[in-house]
Design a protein around this motif. Structure first.
Motif, mmCIF file in Angstrom:
data_model
loop_
_atom_site.group_PDB
_atom_site.id
_atom_site.type_symbol
_atom_site.label_atom_id
_atom_site.label_comp_id
_atom_site.label_asym_id
_atom_site.label_seq_id
_atom_site.Cartn_x
_atom_site.Cartn_y
_atom_site.Cartn_z
ATOM 1 N N ASP A 75 0.872 -1.184 0.000
ATOM 2 C CA ASP A 75 0.000 0.000 0.000
ATOM 3 C C ASP A 75 0.902 1.224 0.000
ATOM 4 O O ASP A 75 1.419 1.633 1.030
ATOM 5 C CB ASP A 75 -0.893 -0.017 1.253
ATOM 6 N N ASP A 76 1.117 1.796 -1.184
ATOM 7 C CA ASP A 76 2.049 2.920 -1.278
ATOM 8 C C ASP A 76 1.361 4.274 -1.129
ATOM 9 O O ASP A 76 1.938 5.311 -1.407
ATOM 10 C CB ASP A 76 2.837 2.874 -2.593
ATOM 11 N N ARG A 77 0.122 4.240 -0.655
ATOM 12 C CA ARG A 77 -0.552 5.504 -0.381
ATOM 13 C C ARG A 77 0.037 6.163 0.864
ATOM 14 O O ARG A 77 0.582 5.490 1.726
ATOM 15 C CB ARG A 77 -2.050 5.268 -0.195
ATOM 16 N N TRP A 112 -0.841 8.124 4.166
ATOM 17 C CA TRP A 112 -1.963 8.390 5.063
ATOM 18 C C TRP A 112 -1.569 9.459 6.064
ATOM 19 O O TRP A 112 -0.468 9.453 6.591
ATOM 20 C CB TRP A 112 -2.356 7.112 5.814
ATOM 21 N N THR A 160 3.170 5.510 5.766
ATOM 22 C CA THR A 160 3.172 4.963 4.409
ATOM 23 C C THR A 160 4.105 3.769 4.285
ATOM 24 O O THR A 160 5.026 3.586 5.098
ATOM 25 C CB THR A 160 3.588 6.042 3.387
#
Length: 263
Positions: A110-112, A114, A218
């Motif tokens: 998950d390279d988003r 936050w 992240t």
């Protein structure tokens, strides 16, 4: 061989992935002490003639039926039952070992990025990430923040993880890779911040903006790499300041530049 034992052989083979027809053909061959041709096997196994040759071919390939050609006639016999059982055990153990060595499918990263607000939420997230770490922990923070999670850090150190601590202020710890900066009046511009990187795959960076704590969390590889380098930047500055403090503080130009940098 009685009917119950015959059925037991058939059920055993089906539990090991053999089809019903394969089980019937093997049972037919194992229950008679002579080789048989396809016609005899059809009668004894009740497998349709249209299927029997394909079934025999598969059983030969699996190694539990032997074939021979005599006077242009193809005969078949079964591998003895005790040898078949040994073969099935060996196959099972080999498959188990192969399964153990199979690389598990990786969870997509998950390279988003936050964002997280509220100091208590950030501290809870820091503690959770430390507990989640499996190979390495890099943490840079002020002494009170480090002390809040120090038992967990030391527990991970005892477990053999690579734990590296950079701390502003004094702490007492058994963790050998600890770099300490003791701030003085010359460090009045030091900013409160926290960096935590675990397993070189996931990071949390927190700082104060408008008097409120804010953080980003992240697994983005470029950001994890950037903040890892930023962490070592902090460590390097601390060690330079500690080792060459007198030289630095007596050189106004170097001192002014150094004190503009964030530790």
């Amino acid at each position: 061989m009685n009917d119950d034992r015959k059925q037991g052989v058939s059920n055993m083979l089906q539990q090991f992935g053999f089809t019903q027809y394969e089980s019937q053909v093997y049972r037919a061959l194992i229950t008679i002490d002579q080789a048989m041709d396809a016609t005899s096997i059809v009668k004894r196994s009740e497998v349709p003639r249209s299927k029997v040759y394909d079934v025999l071919r598969r059983l030969v390939k699996k190694g539990i039926v032997l074939e021979s050609t005599t006077e242009k006639k193809r005969l078949y016999t079964a591998l003895p039952l005790h040898l078949t059982i040994e073969k099935l055990k060996a196959d099972f153990e080999w498959n188990v070992q192969a399964l153990k060595e199979t690389k598990m499918k990786e969870t997509p990263v998950d390279d988003r990025v936050w964002t997280l607000k509220d100091n208590q939420s950030i501290q809870v997230s820091l503690k959770n990430l430390v507990q989640k770490a499996g190979s390495s922990i890099f943490i840079s923070a002020w002494a009170d923040d480090v002390n809040a999670i120090l038992p967990f850090l030391e527990e991970k150190h005892h477990a053999g993880l690579d734990v590296t601590v950079h701390v502003i202020g004094e702490i007492e710890t058994i963790i050998p890779n600890t770099s300490t900066l003791i701030p003085d009046t010359e460090h009045s511009k030091l900013e409160r911040s926290r960096i935590l990187i675990i397993d070189q795959m996931e990071m949390l960076f927190a700082g104060v903006e408008d008097a409120e704590w804010q953080a980003i969390h992240t697994q983005s590889r470029p950001l994890v790499k950037f903040f890892t380098e930023f962490f070592y930047h902090d460590v390097a500055l601390t060690e330079i300041t500690r080792k060459y403090k007198d030289t630095i503080m007596n050189d106004n130009e170097i001192r002014d530049i150094l004190l503009k940098l964030r530790y």
